[in-house]
Design a protein around this motif. Structure first.
Motif, PDB file in Angstrom:
ATOM      1  N   UNK A   1     -20.376  24.719   4.146  1.00 39.58           N
ATOM      2  CA  UNK A   1     -21.602  24.088   4.609  1.00 39.58           C
ATOM      3  C   UNK A   1     -21.482  23.750   6.084  1.00 39.58           C
ATOM      4  N   UNK A   2     -22.446  24.238   6.873  1.00 37.67           N
ATOM      5  CA  UNK A   2     -22.440  23.995   8.315  1.00 37.67           C
ATOM      6  C   UNK A   2     -23.358  22.858   8.719  1.00 37.67           C
ATOM      7  N   UNK A   3     -24.054  22.259   7.761  1.00 38.13           N
ATOM      8  CA  UNK A   3     -24.904  21.131   8.067  1.00 38.13           C
ATOM      9  C   UNK A   3     -24.229  19.848   7.599  1.00 38.13           C
ATOM     10  N   UNK A   4     -24.928  18.729   7.804  1.00 40.33           N
ATOM     11  CA  UNK A   4     -24.373  17.425   7.471  1.00 40.33           C
ATOM     12  C   UNK A   4     -25.029  16.824   6.235  1.00 40.33           C
ATOM     13  N   UNK A   5     -25.586  17.659   5.393  1.00 40.71           N
ATOM     14  CA  UNK A   5     -26.214  17.159   4.171  1.00 40.71           C
ATOM     15  C   UNK A   5     -25.159  16.975   3.095  1.00 40.71           C
ATOM     16  N   UNK A   6     -25.487  16.168   2.099  1.00 38.74           N
ATOM     17  CA  UNK A   6     -24.574  15.862   1.009  1.00 38.74           C
ATOM     18  C   UNK A   6     -24.972  16.602  -0.252  1.00 38.74           C
ATOM     19  N   UNK A   7     -25.326  17.880  -0.124  1.00 33.62           N
ATOM     20  CA  UNK A   7     -25.779  18.635  -1.290  1.00 33.62           C
ATOM     21  C   UNK A   7     -24.621  19.049  -2.192  1.00 33.62           C
ATOM     22  N   UNK A   8     -23.381  19.207  -1.643  1.00 27.00           N
ATOM     23  CA  UNK A   8     -22.263  19.708  -2.422  1.00 27.00           C
ATOM     24  C   UNK A   8     -21.234  18.635  -2.740  1.00 27.00           C
ATOM     25  N   UNK A   9     -21.608  17.363  -2.566  1.00 24.86           N
ATOM     26  CA  UNK A   9     -20.645  16.309  -2.820  1.00 24.86           C
ATOM     27  C   UNK A   9     -20.319  16.183  -4.293  1.00 24.86           C
ATOM     28  N   UNK A  10     -21.168  16.650  -5.172  1.00 25.24           N
ATOM     29  CA  UNK A  10     -20.910  16.538  -6.594  1.00 25.24           C
ATOM     30  C   UNK A  10     -20.154  17.711  -7.178  1.00 25.24           C
ATOM     31  N   UNK A  11     -19.784  18.696  -6.371  1.00 27.77           N
ATOM     32  CA  UNK A  11     -19.087  19.890  -6.840  1.00 27.77           C
ATOM     33  C   UNK A  11     -17.655  19.845  -6.328  1.00 27.77           C
ATOM     34  N   UNK A  12     -16.713  20.061  -7.208  1.00 24.22           N
ATOM     35  CA  UNK A  12     -15.306  20.066  -6.807  1.00 24.22           C
ATOM     36  C   UNK A  12     -14.985  21.360  -6.056  1.00 24.22           C
ATOM     37  N   UNK A  13     -14.291  21.287  -4.934  1.00 25.70           N
ATOM     38  CA  UNK A  13     -13.944  22.516  -4.209  1.00 25.70           C
ATOM     39  C   UNK A  13     -12.846  23.328  -4.889  1.00 25.70           C
ATOM     40  N   UNK A  14     -12.248  22.813  -5.945  1.00 24.46           N
ATOM     41  CA  UNK A  14     -11.172  23.529  -6.634  1.00 24.46           C
ATOM     42  C   UNK A  14     -11.645  24.234  -7.907  1.00 24.46           C
ATOM     43  N   UNK A  15     -12.929  24.134  -8.217  1.00 27.65           N
ATOM     44  CA  UNK A  15     -13.426  24.743  -9.454  1.00 27.65           C
ATOM     45  C   UNK A  15     -13.328  26.260  -9.401  1.00 27.65           C
ATOM     46  N   UNK A  16     -13.664  26.849  -8.261  1.00 30.87           N
ATOM     47  CA  UNK A  16     -13.596  28.305  -8.136  1.00 30.87           C
ATOM     48  C   UNK A  16     -12.182  28.825  -8.320  1.00 30.87           C
ATOM     49  N   UNK A  17     -11.220  28.110  -7.774  1.00 28.27           N
ATOM     50  CA  UNK A  17      -9.829  28.545  -7.894  1.00 28.27           C
ATOM     51  C   UNK A  17      -9.326  28.416  -9.334  1.00 28.27           C
ATOM     52  N   UNK A  18      -9.714  27.345 -10.023  1.00 21.84           N
ATOM     53  CA  UNK A  18      -9.295  27.177 -11.418  1.00 21.84           C
ATOM     54  C   UNK A  18      -9.900  28.248 -12.319  1.00 21.84           C
ATOM     55  N   UNK A  19     -11.158  28.584 -12.092  1.00 23.56           N
ATOM     56  CA  UNK A  19     -11.783  29.664 -12.866  1.00 23.56           C
ATOM     57  C   UNK A  19     -11.120  31.004 -12.574  1.00 23.56           C
ATOM     58  N   UNK A  20     -10.744  31.211 -11.315  1.00 21.65           N
ATOM     59  CA  UNK A  20     -10.037  32.443 -10.948  1.00 21.65           C
ATOM     60  C   UNK A  20      -8.697  32.540 -11.672  1.00 21.65           C
ATOM     61  N   UNK A  21      -7.956  31.435 -11.727  1.00 18.95           N
ATOM     62  CA  UNK A  21      -6.658  31.445 -12.404  1.00 18.95           C
ATOM     63  C   UNK A  21      -6.801  31.681 -13.900  1.00 18.95           C
ATOM     64  N   UNK A  22      -7.769  31.014 -14.516  1.00 17.40           N
ATOM     65  CA  UNK A  22      -7.954  31.175 -15.960  1.00 17.40           C
ATOM     66  C   UNK A  22      -8.324  32.609 -16.315  1.00 17.40           C
ATOM     67  N   UNK A  23      -9.137  33.242 -15.470  1.00 18.39           N
ATOM     68  CA  UNK A  23      -9.554  34.620 -15.744  1.00 18.39           C
ATOM     69  C   UNK A  23      -8.386  35.593 -15.630  1.00 18.39           C
ATOM     70  N   UNK A  24      -7.599  35.475 -14.561  1.00 21.51           N
ATOM     71  CA  UNK A  24      -6.506  36.415 -14.342  1.00 21.51           C
ATOM     72  C   UNK A  24      -5.333  36.161 -15.281  1.00 21.51           C
ATOM     73  N   UNK A  25      -5.122  34.927 -15.684  1.00 27.10           N
ATOM     74  CA  UNK A  25      -4.043  34.657 -16.618  1.00 27.10           C
ATOM     75  C   UNK A  25      -4.350  35.207 -18.005  1.00 27.10           C
ATOM     76  N   UNK A  26      -5.601  35.105 -18.419  1.00 29.76           N
ATOM     77  CA  UNK A  26      -5.972  35.660 -19.719  1.00 29.76           C
ATOM     78  C   UNK A  26      -5.986  37.187 -19.697  1.00 29.76           C
ATOM     79  N   UNK A  27      -6.306  37.782 -18.531  1.00 24.31           N
ATOM     80  CA  UNK A  27      -6.346  39.245 -18.443  1.00 24.31           C
ATOM     81  C   UNK A  27      -4.949  39.846 -18.364  1.00 24.31           C
TER      82      UNK A  27
END
Length: 390
Positions: free
Chosen positions: A188-214
């Motif tokens: 995000x390049x602006x100063x809005x608080x639109x993504x404050x409720x989303x964890x920045x580590x969710x994408x990485x955890x989903x990536x790990x779960x997918x590749x570990x199961x595969x």
């Protein structure tokens, strides 16, 4: 008197059991309890991990560092290079693909030695295979390929930890399984608080779960450099509800795949000191915790550097503290009093030897070298060799 059929091989009955115990490439059993372990890419660090001679699979290692240096980042690069050479899946959080261009390459000495050993073994096999069974009655051709396969398998499994050179760069093969995942879905390049409720580590955890199961049978390595650094992670990542949930989920994946997954995380203590509750909780959620405290450049004595140059040893560049070791066995383990290192550990980083951890010893004082010479004097001048001998 028991009878058995002569055409049946006695060792055939245990073949299936031996196949089930075959370990993955780049792993070996622990000398303490047989747990599968893998190398961190640093021999001296492997020897300190509770006597297992490597990082036990299914565990994580948190490397803390004070100051503005990047010795912990060098450990991560060794860890990644070792994983690529062993054919492991490497997952890097928060870095771009250019980070892989700075991985250290193989040392020339180790590669030349390995080439000479392979050439000698090839010559031995080429000359001796015709004569090694000469004179043995009943030696069929069935036994020959078995011996050759055993030799080749032992050669591929001998290299557990490679030797790296910081002045060289690792040539990453096209078949390497190294993947980079950003810390957030979009920046995000602006100063809005639109993504404050989303964890920045969710994408990485989903990536790990997918590749570990595969690829559940392969060995995976997780690399998290400079956790919560504002240069790599968004500001909301430092919230306890996000980073602690991430470490909880990472710990759950390590326990779910105890024979296929390891993780190494670095943390800048200058931004998050150990007196804070967040850092303490992060240490509790990690299986092993070590701390690197580099010396200031002005604190390294010149005389120690001169003595080190004569004895082919690098002067210590910092102190290392072990706060926790993964899977500390009831028989004892590395580090502490059991291995003779005590609490005073120092590390030094060189181009060819890499990061070497060894016991810390103070350099000799300048006046100590002249004191014995001044004491051996008498009325007629300095004592000679004849006067000293009794």
């Amino acid at each position: 008197m028991s009878f058995r059929k002569r055409s049946v091989n006695v060792g055939d009955g245990g073949g299936s059991i031996a196949k089930d115990k075959i370990l993955s490439t780049g792993t070996r059993p622990s000398p303490l309890d047989g747990r599968p372990t893998t190398s961190t890419g640093t021999r001296s660090l492997d020897s300190l991990l509770a006597g297992h001679a490597g990082l036990v699979l299914g565990n994580s290692l948190l490397v803390e560092e004070t100051g503005t240096t990047d010795f912990s980042g060098t450990l991560l690069r060794y860890y990644a290079s070792e994983g690529i050479l062993q054919g492991h899946h490497v997952h890097v959080l928060g870095m771009h693909e250019g980070w892989a261009r700075d991985l250290p390459g193989l040392s020339g000495e180790s590669s030349s030695i390995r080439t000479e050993e392979k050439r000698a073994s090839d010559e031995k096999m080429k000359i001796a295979w015709r004569y090694e069974r000469l004179g043995e009655f009943g030696a069929g051709a069935r036994d020959r390929p078995f011996s050759n396969n055993t030799t080749s398998a032992s050669q591929t499994q001998t290299v557990f930890c490679h030797d790296f050179d910081l002045s060289k760069r690792l040539v990453i093969p096209s078949s390497a399984q190294i993947q980079f995942v950003p810390a957030s879905a979009r920046q995000s390049l602006d100063f809005t608080d639109t993504e404050l409720g989303i964890s920045p580590f969710t994408t990485f955890l989903n990536h790990l779960a997918t590749h570990l199961s595969a690829a559940a049978t392969a060995v995976h390595r997780i690399i998290v450099p400079s956790l919560l650094s504002p240069a790599l992670y968004p500001p909301q990542g430092s919230k306890p509800e996000y980073v602690l949930q991430f470490l909880h989920a990472l710990r759950a994946l390590l326990r779910q795949y105890p024979a296929n997954l390891t993780a190494m995380i670095t943390l800048p203590l200058t931004l998050y000191p150990r007196i804070t509750g967040l850092t303490r909780w992060m240490e509790l959620l990690s299986d092993g915790v070590i701390e690197l405290a580099p010396f200031p450049s002005s604190a390294i004595p010149i005389k120690a550097a001169s003595n080190a140059s004569t004895s082919q040893e690098e002067p210590p560049q910092g102190m290392m503290r072990i706060h926790r070791l993964p899977v500390f066995h009831e028989k004892g383990g590395g580090g502490g009093e059991s291995s003779g290192f005590g609490d005073d550990l120092a590390f030094s980083l060189s181009r060819r030897k890499g990061l070497v951890i060894k016991p810390y010893s103070l350099p000799p004082v300048e006046g100590d070298e002249e004191t014995p010479q001044r004491g051996i004097e008498h009325d007629h001048g300095k004592a000679t060799k004849v006067d000293i001998e009794f």
